[in-house]
Design a protein around this motif. Structure first.
Motif, mmCIF file in Angstrom:
data_model
loop_
_atom_site.group_PDB
_atom_site.id
_atom_site.type_symbol
_atom_site.label_atom_id
_atom_site.label_comp_id
_atom_site.label_asym_id
_atom_site.label_seq_id
_atom_site.Cartn_x
_atom_site.Cartn_y
_atom_site.Cartn_z
ATOM 1 N N ILE A 172 0.753 -1.363 0.088
ATOM 2 C CA ILE A 172 0.058 0.064 0.009
ATOM 3 C C ILE A 172 0.949 1.202 0.072
ATOM 4 N N ALA A 173 2.215 1.161 -0.391
ATOM 5 C CA ALA A 173 2.940 2.352 -0.358
ATOM 6 C C ALA A 173 2.443 3.471 -1.263
ATOM 7 N N ASP A 174 1.862 2.914 -2.457
ATOM 8 C CA ASP A 174 1.500 4.341 -3.209
ATOM 9 C C ASP A 174 0.298 5.028 -2.495
ATOM 10 N N ILE A 175 -0.371 4.227 -1.642
ATOM 11 C CA ILE A 175 -1.614 5.021 -0.946
ATOM 12 C C ILE A 175 -1.082 5.593 0.262
ATOM 13 N N THR A 176 -0.101 5.273 1.035
ATOM 14 C CA THR A 176 0.529 6.139 2.061
ATOM 15 C C THR A 176 1.195 7.059 1.613
ATOM 16 N N VAL A 180 -0.345 10.114 3.741
ATOM 17 C CA VAL A 180 0.428 10.627 5.069
ATOM 18 C C VAL A 180 1.755 11.053 4.648
ATOM 19 N N ASP A 181 1.954 11.081 3.082
ATOM 20 C CA ASP A 181 3.269 11.124 2.746
ATOM 21 C C ASP A 181 4.416 10.600 3.464
ATOM 22 N N MET A 182 4.139 9.450 3.471
ATOM 23 C CA MET A 182 5.197 8.196 3.865
ATOM 24 C C MET A 182 5.142 6.890 3.494
ATOM 25 N N VAL A 183 6.402 5.953 3.550
ATOM 26 C CA VAL A 183 6.040 5.028 3.021
ATOM 27 C C VAL A 183 7.051 3.961 3.761
ATOM 28 N N PHE A 184 6.811 2.739 3.929
ATOM 29 C CA PHE A 184 7.600 1.805 4.858
ATOM 30 C C PHE A 184 7.836 0.511 3.995
ATOM 31 N N TYR A 185 9.047 0.438 3.602
ATOM 32 C CA TYR A 185 9.701 -0.928 3.046
ATOM 33 C C TYR A 185 10.531 -2.008 3.813
ATOM 34 N N PHE A 261 -9.111 -1.554 1.939
ATOM 35 C CA PHE A 261 -8.634 -0.289 1.961
ATOM 36 C C PHE A 261 -8.239 0.277 0.659
ATOM 37 N N ARG A 262 -7.819 -0.578 -0.200
ATOM 38 C CA ARG A 262 -7.432 -0.098 -1.578
ATOM 39 C C ARG A 262 -8.520 0.205 -2.408
ATOM 40 N N ALA A 263 -9.464 -0.521 -2.331
ATOM 41 C CA ALA A 263 -11.004 -0.477 -2.969
ATOM 42 C C ALA A 263 -11.668 1.073 -2.589
ATOM 43 N N ALA A 264 -11.446 1.265 -1.252
ATOM 44 C CA ALA A 264 -11.956 2.715 -0.860
ATOM 45 C C ALA A 264 -11.008 3.651 -1.110
ATOM 46 N N TYR A 265 -9.814 3.641 -1.258
ATOM 47 C CA TYR A 265 -9.012 4.749 -1.807
ATOM 48 C C TYR A 265 -9.158 4.898 -3.345
ATOM 49 N N GLU A 266 -9.342 3.937 -4.101
ATOM 50 C CA GLU A 266 -9.426 4.082 -5.581
ATOM 51 C C GLU A 266 -10.725 4.349 -5.894
ATOM 52 N N SER A 267 -11.828 4.236 -5.220
ATOM 53 C CA SER A 267 -13.287 4.737 -5.522
ATOM 54 C C SER A 267 -13.315 5.975 -4.787
ATOM 55 N N GLY A 268 -12.443 6.663 -4.172
ATOM 56 C CA GLY A 268 -12.550 8.234 -3.830
ATOM 57 C C GLY A 268 -13.191 8.233 -2.354
#
Length: 753
Positions: A172-176, A180-185, A261-268
């Motif tokens: 979900i790095a693209d969403i975070t 939140v302007d952050m990623v975690f790998y 989470f991704r479905a909610a994000y991509e559907s706005g």
């Protein structure tokens, strides 16, 4: 736990040749006077050779422990390995037989904690060097065993749970990055801009392991750079293939899977809120603003013009100071403990020291609401830091290295402890009469250490005053654990302190053990109540019935009465007395327990996150019978077992007599932290301060400082000449410049302008 916590160690480049003063008639540097303890300390630290011998013995297959070397790079959470080794503090009964009698020094034992992930039912076990289970300390349902799901998150445990966290957060790095302007790998991946930080407790009773992760910007003081994103994982059991994501929470909306989470994000459907600020200059303590008038001068400091008035036997951890004597020991869990405290040759306390430091948080999100830290779990002593001369401690303080055992080694912090005498800034006593003036100078010896446990710096003082008083002070500074700012919260969990953060309401409680031995181990706890009653008196017939104060005395009979509040309006005096020891006037000799600043206890009595593990923190004071089987109110493994802790404090209170018995007081220091904008960048120690005092109560026949020579007396002269004060032969040396206002001559004659 605070995931990759590690205690913050202050790195300093020490300066030499610093000029503090210019004087052709300078005072000599304070001279150090050594002493030697009458008996070698029974409170020891294991040396490297002893640790190596114990480790090799435990690893020997003949012991049947099936241990893997804890230093192995292939160590996993399903191995059996040594978690740490430390000294087993000797039983009080054995120590007193040695200190007060002709018994030999108590035998040395090692306390070994082993992670036993290789067992059919993995757990952690405490052991003695005889491989006898160390069960007598622990009265909880699991005894000396800590269920696997409640184990500490050490290296092998972190290695097992980290892959799933990385997998989820990478997906979900693209969403975070957008929300939140952050990623975690991963913590070692240079692309990561988020910091991994987890809740404690992670379990309730050991049946499962559920954690929350609040995602924060991985920069300076990440404690104060929170986002509004949280993830929760189920890490129950020892099989990583069964670990799973529980939920993702953003803007207080729950998503039960990555897909949801991704479905909610991509559907706005997700409503975006501001990410944490990228400008973190508000967290830096560099000096700002115009210099205050005269602030370019060195601030006042204590000086020892004629040398130190205390003596130290560093090898034995033994100190003497103008009538006082005591031993001290440093441990991983609790830092300094003070033992065998005597005043003018008579024992006051057998033991005085920190037992636990807890912080309970609240907030309108899953992380803050579930946070309850027990800092002994992290090792408060192991978080000890080097002290800064002239700032953390006065110039000319004596510095000692702190040494303790942890894991498989001997650890030491250079100058981790300081000892100093200071002017208390007020007289012990004084009085003016027409023909007489008296004033006695007040001073005290303080032993101090500081621990930086994650975001907070804790300062602990044990002070010994010349009148027989002992004071314990705790102060806090460092960074608050901030919360994400949400206008709809209405400030109910703390005020807004920066653009995207609020301070978080929380309570600190620090438990101190005071094992009183007033002369001997037969002591009684006395409550003296100031009561108001209606009376009549024949010499006041015109008043009829009127109110009058008097004292009422109650001895606590059993431990059933031993859980005590802070006295309301100061109308109850708590004291420990020895009824078999009287002063000249027939009064039982004793010591009073004087509540100081902020003797708080937990406001929440039934929080699921401190249900049984924090019983010691749920009243201001407690008094119980001393038992070698009840050495502490808490334990290292208390953190992740709030419903079934190794030590259940309230089980200490089982109806035993408290009359002329060996008594222990459990005293809580702390503060309800009502956070404020002035907590940014750092909490200020002047306000974040709590204290307790133990003062003589009929201990002597008169006031106990009458033998001090640092006192001045004026007696009027019948012939009217200038009064020459009696200073008992003690005056400032010639190297110490005095102004005209510092002169003693003329004080008696010029009391009124």
């Amino acid at each position: 736990m605070r995931f990759s916590l590690g205690c913050s160690i202050l790195g300093l480049q020490w300066l030499s040749g610093l000029v503090l003063a210019r004087s052709s008639d300078s005072c000599a540097a304070p001279a150090y006077v050594p002493t030697t303890a009458e008996k070698a300390t029974p409170f020891f630290v294991l040396n490297d050779t002893e640790l190596q011998d114990i480790t090799e013995w435990l690893l020997d297959p003949a012991q049947g422990l099936n241990l893997t070397d804890a230093t192995s790079p292939n160590l996993t959470q399903t191995d059996n390995y040594i978690w740490y080794i430390e000294p087993l503090r000797p039983n009080k009964t054995d120590v007193l037989a040695y200190l007060d009698g002709n018994a030999s020094s108590p035998a040395k034992y090692a306390h070994v904690v082993m992670a036993e992930g290789g067992k059919a039912e993995p757990d952690m076990t405490d052991n003695e060097t005889t491989i006898q289970e160390l069960a007598y300390w622990y009265n909880g349902v699991h005894g000396a065993h800590v269920p696997f799901n409640s184990r500490p998150a050490d290296g092998p445990r972190n290695a097992a749970i980290l892959p799933l966290i990385i997998e989820v957060m990478s997906s979900i790095a693209d969403i975070t990055a957008d929300l939140v302007d952050m990623v975690f790998y991963g913590p070692d991946d240079p692309r990561s801009t988020a910091h991994l930080f987890t809740t404690n407790p992670q379990s309730k009773d050991g049946s499962d392991c559920l954690i929350w992760i609040p995602w924060r910007r991985n920069r300076m003081a990440y404690f104060d750079q929170p986002s509004d994103l949280y993830t929760s994982f189920d890490f129950s059991g020892s099989d990583p293939s069964l670990y799973k994501l529980r939920m993702i929470v953003y803007n207080l909306v729950v998503y039960n899977s990555v897909e949801e989470f991704r479905a909610a994000y991509e559907s706005g459907q997700i409503i975006k809120v501001p990410p944490p600020a990228t400008d973190d200059s508000f967290l830096q303590k560099d000096r700002l603003g115009a210099v205050r008038d005269l602030e370019n001068r060195l601030a006042p400091t204590s000086v020892e013009l004629e040398g130190k008035r205390y003596k130290i036997d560093e090898e034995n951890g033994y100190v003497e100071y103008l009538g006082w004597s005591f031993y001290h020991q440093f441990t991983r869990d609790m830092g300094i403990g003070i033992f065998d405290i005597k005043f003018k040759g008579e024992r006051i306390l057998y033991e005085l020291g920190l037992q636990e430091a807890a912080a309970q948080y609240s907030g309108n999100n899953p992380f803050q609401a579930a946070t309850a830290y027990f800092d002994r779990y992290y090792g408060i002593g192991s978080c000890n830091v080097r002290l800064v001369p002239g700032y953390d401690c006065p110039y000319h303080a004596t510095y000692l290295n702190s040494t303790w055992n942890d894991e498989l080694g001997v650890h030491e912090v250079i100058d981790g402890i300081c000892i100093f005498e200071s002017d208390l800034g007020h007289p012990y006593s004084r009085h003016n009469e027409a023909t007489y003036i008296h004033s006695s100078k007040a001073s005290a010896l303080t032993i101090r250490w500081i621990a930086t446990v994650g975001n907070y710096d804790y300062l602990f003082d044990y002070s010994f005053w010349m009148d027989g008083t002992i004071a314990v002070d705790a102060r806090a500074s460092g960074y608050i654990q901030a919360n994400y700012y949400r206008p709809s919260d209405g400030g109910h969990w703390g005020p807004r302190v920066q653009e995207t953060i609020t301070g978080t309401l929380h309570t600190h409680v620090m438990n101190v053990k005071a094992d009183f031995d007033l002369i001997d181990t037969k002591n009684t706890f006395l409550k003296t109540d100031l009561i108001v009653e209606n009376i009549t008196a024949p010499w006041f017939p015109e008043l009829g019935e009127f109110e009058m104060m008097r004292l009422n005395f109650t001895e606590l009979q059993t431990e059933d009465e031993g859980l005590l509040p802070v006295p309301t309006n100061g109308q109850t005096m708590y004291s420990v007395i020895n009824k078999d020891q009287k002063n000249k006037w027939g009064e039982s000799r004793g010591y009073r327990i004087l509540p100081g600043i902020s003797n708080v206890h937990l406001a929440s009595q039934n929080s699921p996150f401190m249900k049984k593990s924090g019983e010691w923190a749920k009243q201001a004071f407690a008094v119980s019978r001393q038992h070698d089987t009840e050495p502490s109110s808490s334990s290292t493994q208390q953190q992740n077992l709030p419903w079934a802790p190794p030590v259940e404090f309230w089980k200490f209170f089982d109806g035993e007599s408290l009359v002329q018995e060996d008594l222990v007081m459990w005293i809580n220091l702390g503060m309800h932290h009502y956070t404020r904008s002035e907590d940014i960048p750092n909490t200020i120690m002047t306000e974040a301060h709590s204290s307790i005092m133990f003062a003589p109560q009929n201990w002597g026949d008169t006031e106990l400082a009458v033998d001090l020579t640092n006192a001045v007396i004026y007696h009027a002269n019948e012939n009217g000449s200038v009064v020459v004060p009696d200073v008992n032969g003690v005056s400032p040396p010639s190297c110490f410049p005095l102004t005209s206002q510092d002169q003693l001559l003329g004080v008696f004659e010029n009391q009124n302008p």
